[in-house]
Design an enzyme around this catalytic site. Structure first.
Site, PDB file in Angstrom:
ATOM      1  N   LEU A  89      -5.500  89.485 199.809  1.00 16.21           N
ATOM      2  CA  LEU A  89      -4.934  89.632 201.151  1.00 16.21           C
ATOM      3  C   LEU A  89      -5.863  88.959 202.145  1.00 16.21           C
ATOM      4  CD1 LEU A  89      -3.047  90.966 203.321  1.00 16.21           C
ATOM      5  CD2 LEU A  89      -4.571  92.958 203.202  1.00 16.21           C
ATOM      6  N   GLU A  90      -5.312  88.094 202.989  1.00 20.70           N
ATOM      7  CA  GLU A  90      -6.083  87.433 204.045  1.00 20.70           C
ATOM      8  C   GLU A  90      -5.418  87.711 205.384  1.00 20.70           C
ATOM      9  OE1 GLU A  90      -6.975  83.824 200.864  1.00 20.70           O
ATOM     10  OE2 GLU A  90      -5.722  83.448 202.630  1.00 20.70           O
ATOM     11  N   HIS A 101     -10.061  90.942 198.048  1.00 20.86           N
ATOM     12  CA  HIS A 101      -9.937  90.204 196.800  1.00 20.86           C
ATOM     13  C   HIS A 101      -9.003  90.955 195.856  1.00 20.86           C
ATOM     14  CE1 HIS A 101     -13.751  87.649 197.448  1.00 20.86           C
ATOM     15  NE2 HIS A 101     -13.525  88.321 198.569  1.00 20.86           N
ATOM     16  N   GLU A 103      -9.212  91.800 192.741  1.00 19.59           N
ATOM     17  CA  GLU A 103      -9.839  92.864 191.957  1.00 19.59           C
ATOM     18  C   GLU A 103     -10.084  94.103 192.814  1.00 19.59           C
ATOM     19  OE1 GLU A 103     -11.494  88.956 190.206  1.00 19.59           O
ATOM     20  OE2 GLU A 103     -10.670  89.679 192.100  1.00 19.59           O
TER      21      GLU A 103
END
Length: 296
Positions: A89-90, A101, A103
């Site tokens: 997600l950004e 990230h 993970e």
């Protein structure tokens, strides 16, 4: 089936796709329990490892990367046998440190679901140093088996030799060990109570800045995020980012957010309110309700 999976489902072997489609209903947010996973393995005539690697395009479909346009999916398999998908997600226009990230997303998904240990991590790109350090914070983190497409599987300790972790800072109960801090707060607001409960379950052994965020959408649904600290500090996952990741996994849009609450401890060495406001205001034009509580 949700529209976001239409393209990725075509990348799966047909028997696996046919067995998976009924699970991809409107409420699907990346969790498949052990029984359904076993059914997917049986229906597809594949090994479990093959199924998990094949499911990575489904996990990647949960991503929201407006800056990199690089879709990363990850699947955390818990000791329970359940699997938890996550994706990167950004936040548009914001500094890169606000990013989540894949993970981290998968691990936070497992944590919020009550999982006590991660035994396998399946990801479609080699874990970056940030994620290796984040995974090292978990219960028996060095023993997590990392699975990548077209590569041999290795333990996290292979990817992160001579690791620095919680024990180096005398923390004996790492992330995913259930710990609860109690706080004093007199409120009848269900959303505030939910945030308080999650703050008590947050992980902040280095600053004692226990905190959680709850986001509410227009239909009354709520999405929480807890603070998850890291021995290396920078890989810590902030509660607002975890809540936003949770919301997007559930296929909700940022424009649907109508209310946001941050609850944090008065005895913490730091405050998360500034970082939480920056992240929230990058995606929604609403005010952050900030509540400071005293530990009991």
């Amino acid at each position: 089936m949700q529209d976001r999976f239409i393209r990725s489902i075509t990348q799966l072997p047909t028997p696996l796709a046919d067995a998976l489609i009924p699970l991809l209903h409107q409420g699907f947010a990346g969790h498949i329990d052990a029984q359904h996973l076993a059914e997917l393995v049986k229906s597809s005539n594949m090994t479990e490892s093959e199924v998990l690697l094949a499911l990575l395009p489904i996990a990647a479909a949960l991503a929201k990367p407006p800056i990199s346009e690089f879709y990363v999916g990850a699947i955390a398999k818990g000791k329970s046998g359940d699997i938890y998908m996550g994706a990167n997600l950004e936040l548009p226009g914001e500094a890169l440190f606000h990013s989540v990230h894949a993970e981290q997303s998968a691990i936070s998904h497992a944590w919020l679901s009550g999982e006590s240990q991660i035994v396998d991590m399946i990801v479609n790109a080699s874990p970056c140093g940030h994620c290796r350090q984040f995974m090292n914070e978990l219960v028996d983190g060095g023993q997590i088996k990392i699975h990548l497409p077209s590569q041999d599987s290795h333990l996290l300790s292979y990817y992160l030799p001579y690791a620095f972790g919680p024990k180096d800072l005398n923390v004996q109960s790492p992330l995913l060990v259930k710990q609860e801090t109690e706080f004093a707060l007199d409120s009848s607001d269900p959303m505030v109570i939910e945030a308080l409960d999650h703050a008590g379950l947050s992980y902040a052994p280095y600053t004692q800045s226990y905190a959680a965020v709850v986001l509410e959408t227009a239909d009354g649904a709520t999405y929480c995020g807890r603070y998850a600290e890291n021995a290396a500090f920078n890989p810590s996952m902030l509660p607002m980012q975890m809540a936003l990741s949770n919301l997007t996994r559930h296929n909700r849009d940022f424009a649907e957010i109508r209310r946001a609450v941050l609850v944090e401890s008065s005895q913490g060495k730091i405050s998360l309110v500034g970082a939480a406001m920056d992240a929230l205001h990058a995606v929604a034009a609403i005010e952050l309700e900030h509540i400071v509580v005293d530990p009991i």
